[in-house]
Design an enzyme around this catalytic site. Sequence first.
Site, short mmCIF file in Angstrom:
data_model
loop_
_atom_site.label_atom_id
_atom_site.label_comp_id
_atom_site.label_asym_id
_atom_site.label_seq_id
_atom_site.Cartn_x
_atom_site.Cartn_y
_atom_site.Cartn_z
N SER A 125 0.74 -1.19 0.07
CA SER A 125 0.01 0.06 0.07
C SER A 125 0.82 1.28 0.14
CB SER A 125 -0.89 0.02 1.32
OG SER A 125 -1.43 1.07 1.57
N TYR A 150 -2.43 -1.27 10.90
CA TYR A 150 -2.47 -1.78 9.75
C TYR A 150 -1.39 -1.29 8.76
CZ TYR A 150 -3.85 -1.79 4.89
OH TYR A 150 -3.82 -2.07 3.43
N LYS A 154 1.92 -3.83 6.71
CA LYS A 154 2.29 -3.93 5.28
C LYS A 154 3.77 -3.58 5.22
CE LYS A 154 -1.50 -4.66 3.36
NZ LYS A 154 -1.74 -5.74 2.75
#
Length: 340
Positions: A125, A150, A154
């Site tokens: 992302s 979150y 990644k």
Amino acid sequence: MKILVTGGTGYIGSHTVVALQNEGFDVVIIDNLCNSERKVVDSIAQITGKKPIFEEIDLVDRKKTLECLKKHKDIVGVIHFAALKAVGESVKKPLFYYRNNIYSLINLLEAMQSNAIDNIVFSSSCTVYGQPDQLPVKEDSPLKKAKSPYGNTKKMSEDIIIDTSEVTSLKCISLRYFNPIGAHKSALIGELPIGIPDNLVPYITQAAIGKRKYVRVFGNDYNTHDGTAIRDYIHITDLAKAHVIAINRLLSKTNKKQFEIFNLGTGRGNTVLEVIESFEKVSGLKLNYKFVDRRKGDIEKVWADTSFANRELGWKAEKGLDEMMISAWNWEKALAQKAD
Ligand code: NAD
Ligand code: WQD
């Protein structure tokens, strides 16, 4: 050739399964349906004329993950979408996010190793860049400390894959998505936000259909031409195509490094107000919107430098903002029809 798509009934996964099947690949989906529905498999079959194999498995379950890959011996590559992705929820439930996203990846990599599967495309992302010092942002831009668990999953996942690829034959292409929006032209698959959407476009379409009173525009005092924040929105079907190219690059061994990173965006940025204007233009509707305070943790502006992906993958996003908004609107209307 058979590809395993984890998270294949989800938003990006389902569009990628369609793209893979349209290119002649066979697909096995693993999904635990925590954020998607089984009937997506039928919708994929309706679009492509071919039903992917579906395995309802939680990748956090190491044993079942291993067994599943053993069962499907002829898998040659994996596209790993399965993850939890709600930024705000991850701040409230960090361990839940780390457990799901990190254990899933480790279990999957171990199962791949046991079955001699060397190729993985990973869903990363643009969140890893934070607010970049230079725009457009290139793949080698310094990464910023993640603002949420979150985002951190990644960054951690990329590191786990890099460390593994350095000592094994694992090869990975990590795709850093900017802001995927829109839906398949059939309006048979699209994004299924559960509860109140966090993301701008589903919020806009829900406001237009009457599910929300108005669109909250987070902040109008940013240093941008109209004061609202800028993102690089990309049509979901353009994004899906890049995955087919990436897995083909690994399978044909034309990758230049064991771990490669590509930005997937259009290379153009749009403000929140421009997104709203585009929606109003294509739908013929007037949206009710209000400026509210900035959302905590939001960055001011980001858009991708896509020259590396354009050059190396021979891929370029083709669809513009209006096409993205029409498809998102058609999907929202199809959802409303189904609910009736
Ligand atoms: P999504 O929630 O629609 O799809 C993810 C799928 O993974 C869901 O079907 C869910 O049920 C499944 N899943 C989650 N945990 C699982 C587990 N432990 N075992 C098996 N299945 C599991 O999300 P999406 O938007 O399609 O995102 C796909 C990937 O792309 C994610 O990794 C996400 O972090 C990443 N990503 C998304 C965006 C975005 O804006 N949508 C942007 C950048 C990166
Ligand atoms: C876009 C713009 C908001 C909702 C998120 C994740 C990121 C990545 C992509 C996974 C921003 C504004 C939004 C609303 C608004 N996902 N907005 N009103 O925040 O760029 O990125 O999705 O990796 O990690 O954080 O996307 O769609 O939430 O917001 O004004 O109701 O719209 O402030 O400027 P974002 P978004």
